[in-house]
Design a protein around this motif. Structure first.
Motif, PDB file in Angstrom:
ATOM      1  N   SER A   1       0.822  -1.212   0.000  1.00 41.02           N
ATOM      2  CA  SER A   1       0.000   0.000   0.000  1.00 41.02           C
ATOM      3  C   SER A   1       0.851   1.255   0.000  1.00 41.02           C
ATOM      4  CB  SER A   1      -0.943   0.007   1.216  1.00 41.02           C
ATOM      5  OG  SER A   1      -0.207   0.150   2.414  1.00 41.02           O
ATOM      6  N   PHE A   2       0.218   2.354  -0.406  1.00 33.58           N
ATOM      7  CA  PHE A   2       0.857   3.669  -0.484  1.00 33.58           C
ATOM      8  C   PHE A   2      -0.193   4.694  -0.073  1.00 33.58           C
ATOM      9  CE2 PHE A   2       2.254   7.605  -2.302  1.00 33.58           C
ATOM     10  CZ  PHE A   2       3.598   7.518  -2.624  1.00 33.58           C
ATOM     11  N   THR A   3       0.095   5.483   0.946  1.00 32.54           N
ATOM     12  CA  THR A   3      -0.884   6.456   1.411  1.00 32.54           C
ATOM     13  C   THR A   3      -0.188   7.628   2.097  1.00 32.54           C
ATOM     14  OG1 THR A   3      -2.925   6.739   2.700  1.00 32.54           O
ATOM     15  CG2 THR A   3      -1.212   5.361   3.669  1.00 32.54           C
ATOM     16  N   ASP A   4      -0.940   8.723   2.258  1.00 37.13           N
ATOM     17  CA  ASP A   4      -0.434   9.869   3.020  1.00 37.13           C
ATOM     18  C   ASP A   4      -1.353  10.203   4.186  1.00 37.13           C
ATOM     19  OD1 ASP A   4      -2.618  10.927   1.720  1.00 37.13           O
ATOM     20  OD2 ASP A   4      -1.529  12.516   0.683  1.00 37.13           O
ATOM     21  N   ILE A   5      -2.279   9.310   4.537  1.00 34.83           N
ATOM     22  CA  ILE A   5      -3.203   9.600   5.634  1.00 34.83           C
ATOM     23  C   ILE A   5      -2.628   9.082   6.952  1.00 34.83           C
ATOM     24  CG2 ILE A   5      -5.273   9.741   4.217  1.00 34.83           C
ATOM     25  CD1 ILE A   5      -5.954   6.907   4.969  1.00 34.83           C
TER      26      ILE A   5
ATOM     27  N   GLN B   1     -12.768   5.546   8.504  1.00 34.76           N
ATOM     28  CA  GLN B   1     -11.954   4.330   8.499  1.00 34.76           C
ATOM     29  C   GLN B   1     -11.593   3.911   7.078  1.00 34.76           C
ATOM     30  OE1 GLN B   1     -14.328   1.512  10.748  1.00 34.76           O
ATOM     31  NE2 GLN B   1     -13.444   2.196  12.674  1.00 34.76           N
ATOM     32  N   SER B   2     -11.980   4.726   6.101  1.00 39.62           N
ATOM     33  CA  SER B   2     -11.723   4.381   4.706  1.00 39.62           C
ATOM     34  C   SER B   2     -10.251   4.583   4.361  1.00 39.62           C
ATOM     35  CB  SER B   2     -12.600   5.223   3.772  1.00 39.62           C
ATOM     36  OG  SER B   2     -12.273   6.603   3.869  1.00 39.62           O
ATOM     37  N   PHE B   3      -9.784   3.781   3.425  1.00 36.20           N
ATOM     38  CA  PHE B   3      -8.409   3.904   2.941  1.00 36.20           C
ATOM     39  C   PHE B   3      -8.378   4.890   1.783  1.00 36.20           C
ATOM     40  CE2 PHE B   3      -5.105   2.649  -0.095  1.00 36.20           C
ATOM     41  CZ  PHE B   3      -3.976   2.675   0.709  1.00 36.20           C
ATOM     42  N   VAL B   4      -7.371   5.761   1.750  1.00 34.16           N
ATOM     43  CA  VAL B   4      -7.142   6.686   0.640  1.00 34.16           C
ATOM     44  C   VAL B   4      -5.696   6.495   0.197  1.00 34.16           C
ATOM     45  CG1 VAL B   4      -7.154   9.077  -0.142  1.00 34.16           C
ATOM     46  CG2 VAL B   4      -8.774   8.341   1.624  1.00 34.16           C
ATOM     47  N   GLY B   5      -5.506   6.128  -1.046  1.00 41.68           N
ATOM     48  CA  GLY B   5      -4.161   5.863  -1.550  1.00 41.68           C
ATOM     49  C   GLY B   5      -4.205   4.782  -2.613  1.00 41.68           C
ATOM     50  N   MET B   6      -3.141   3.991  -2.695  1.00 40.37           N
ATOM     51  CA  MET B   6      -3.050   2.937  -3.704  1.00 40.37           C
ATOM     52  C   MET B   6      -2.722   1.604  -3.039  1.00 40.37           C
ATOM     53  SD  MET B   6      -1.619   6.009  -4.941  1.00 40.37           S
ATOM     54  CE  MET B   6       0.099   5.910  -5.438  1.00 40.37           C
ATOM     55  N   MET B   7      -3.198   0.531  -3.656  1.00 46.72           N
ATOM     56  CA  MET B   7      -2.889  -0.823  -3.218  1.00 46.72           C
ATOM     57  C   MET B   7      -2.534  -1.684  -4.415  1.00 46.72           C
ATOM     58  SD  MET B   7      -5.671  -1.869  -0.290  1.00 46.72           S
ATOM     59  CE  MET B   7      -5.697  -1.078   1.322  1.00 46.72           C
ATOM     60  N   GLN B   8      -1.682  -2.681  -4.167  1.00 45.82           N
ATOM     61  CA  GLN B   8      -1.327  -3.639  -5.215  1.00 45.82           C
ATOM     62  C   GLN B   8      -0.840  -4.930  -4.555  1.00 45.82           C
ATOM     63  OE1 GLN B   8       1.756  -1.592  -7.410  1.00 45.82           O
ATOM     64  NE2 GLN B   8       3.362  -2.225  -6.012  1.00 45.82           N
ATOM     65  N   ASP B   9      -0.643  -5.953  -5.376  1.00 47.65           N
ATOM     66  CA  ASP B   9      -0.063  -7.225  -4.923  1.00 47.65           C
ATOM     67  C   ASP B   9      -0.797  -7.795  -3.711  1.00 47.65           C
ATOM     68  OD1 ASP B   9       1.836  -7.130  -6.935  1.00 47.65           O
ATOM     69  OD2 ASP B   9       3.309  -6.109  -5.684  1.00 47.65           O
ATOM     70  N   VAL B  10      -2.115  -7.865  -3.787  1.00 52.77           N
ATOM     71  CA  VAL B  10      -2.920  -8.439  -2.706  1.00 52.77           C
ATOM     72  C   VAL B  10      -2.952  -9.958  -2.868  1.00 52.77           C
ATOM     73  CG1 VAL B  10      -5.169  -8.467  -1.580  1.00 52.77           C
ATOM     74  CG2 VAL B  10      -4.309  -6.336  -2.610  1.00 52.77           C
ATOM     75  N   HIS B  11      -2.548 -10.662  -1.822  1.00 52.62           N
ATOM     76  CA  HIS B  11      -2.553 -12.125  -1.847  1.00 52.62           C
ATOM     77  C   HIS B  11      -3.052 -12.644  -0.503  1.00 52.62           C
ATOM     78  CE1 HIS B  11      -0.195 -12.848  -5.597  1.00 52.62           C
ATOM     79  NE2 HIS B  11       0.280 -11.639  -5.311  1.00 52.62           N
ATOM     80  N   MET B  12      -3.675 -13.828  -0.540  1.00 48.09           N
ATOM     81  CA  MET B  12      -4.121 -14.493   0.680  1.00 48.09           C
ATOM     82  C   MET B  12      -3.890 -15.985   0.540  1.00 48.09           C
ATOM     83  SD  MET B  12      -7.905 -14.381   2.408  1.00 48.09           S
ATOM     84  CE  MET B  12      -8.446 -15.621   3.593  1.00 48.09           C
ATOM     85  N   TRP B  13      -3.398 -16.595   1.620  1.00 50.15           N
ATOM     86  CA  TRP B  13      -3.107 -18.031   1.667  1.00 50.15           C
ATOM     87  C   TRP B  13      -3.888 -18.662   2.819  1.00 50.15           C
ATOM     88  CZ3 TRP B  13       0.259 -14.066   1.056  1.00 50.15           C
ATOM     89  CH2 TRP B  13       1.140 -14.075  -0.035  1.00 50.15           C
TER      90      TRP B  13
END
Length: 225
Positions: free
Chosen positions: A55-59, A165-177
């Motif tokens: 993730s990438f954010t400024d909050i 509680q919301s996210f503001v920014g960018m997300m990538q490479d989400v994985h779950m095992w």
């Protein structure tokens, strides 16, 4: 509102096609109590979980990183950033807080959370570095159809979102095992180096639905000559 979200969940489960999001990111451009991304998680029983997000954010306030809910447990598995340099793990509505885990602003950061029903232990990995291990919930596996959300914290099954509680920014490479990854595998994820993709959620074969102003964009690390 919740009925609409649940209907969208059924549509997504029935009709979405897995997409390879390699080289892509999801942009959450504004504070909102509606916009989010719903991920299809077809598996319904988990003895253990590892979930990872870049993730990438400024909050600096509280925000949701990863939210998985079932009808019985709204916080079935979640990763939540607390305002005061802490990360909160949630499992079967139990809570474990990890203090002094500061997420840098305006920088890509890898965040992973793990949990085992056998031991009851949970742990956070931040940029490939482990936290201490804490007890959170033991014995009972996740055992219902989940709804998995990015960008919002679920306070009801598939809904109940809170603007603050919301996210503001960018997300990538989400994985779950459906297992607790080894330390070496978690470090490979953090370094983006030959890690094993998630067998529950896989960024390279993701079924998802964007709600609201969330944008799917090229990763800004991708450059052409």
């Amino acid at each position: 509102m919740e009925k609409v979200i649940l209907l969208m969940a059924v549509f997504t489960t029935c009709c979405s096609i897995p997409q390879d999001l390699s080289g892509k990111m999801l942009t959450f451009p504004k504070e909102t109590d509606t916009d989010h991304v719903q991920l299809r998680t077809p598996q319904t029983r988990f003895q253990a979980v590892t979930a990872c997000v870049r993730s990438f954010t400024d909050i600096t306030r509280d925000y949701a990183i990863f939210s998985l809910a079932t009808r019985t447990h709204i916080n079935a598995f979640g990763i939540f950033k607390l305002e005061a340099t802490s990360i909160r793990m949630l499992v079967q509505d139990a809570v474990a807080d990890f203090p002094e885990l500061s997420i840098p602003l305006n920088k890509w950061v890898s965040i992973c959370g793990t949990w085992s029903s056998e031991t009851g232990l949970t742990q956070v990995w931040l940029d490939g570095q482990p936290s201490s291990r804490r007890f959170i919930h033991q014995g009972e596996p996740l055992n219902e159809a989940p709804i998995t959300i990015l960008g919002q914290e679920q306070d009801s099954y598939g809904g109940g979102f809170d603007l603050k509680q919301s996210f503001v920014g960018m997300m990538q490479d989400v994985h779950m095992w459906d297992s607790v990854l080894s330390p070496c595998e978690l470090r490979r994820y953090a370094n983006n180096h030959n890690f094993t993709p998630g067998n529950v959620l896989n960024w390279r074969a993701m079924e998802f639905q964007k709600i609201g102003k969330v944008q799917e964009e090229d990763n800004q690390d991708q450059c052409t000559a």
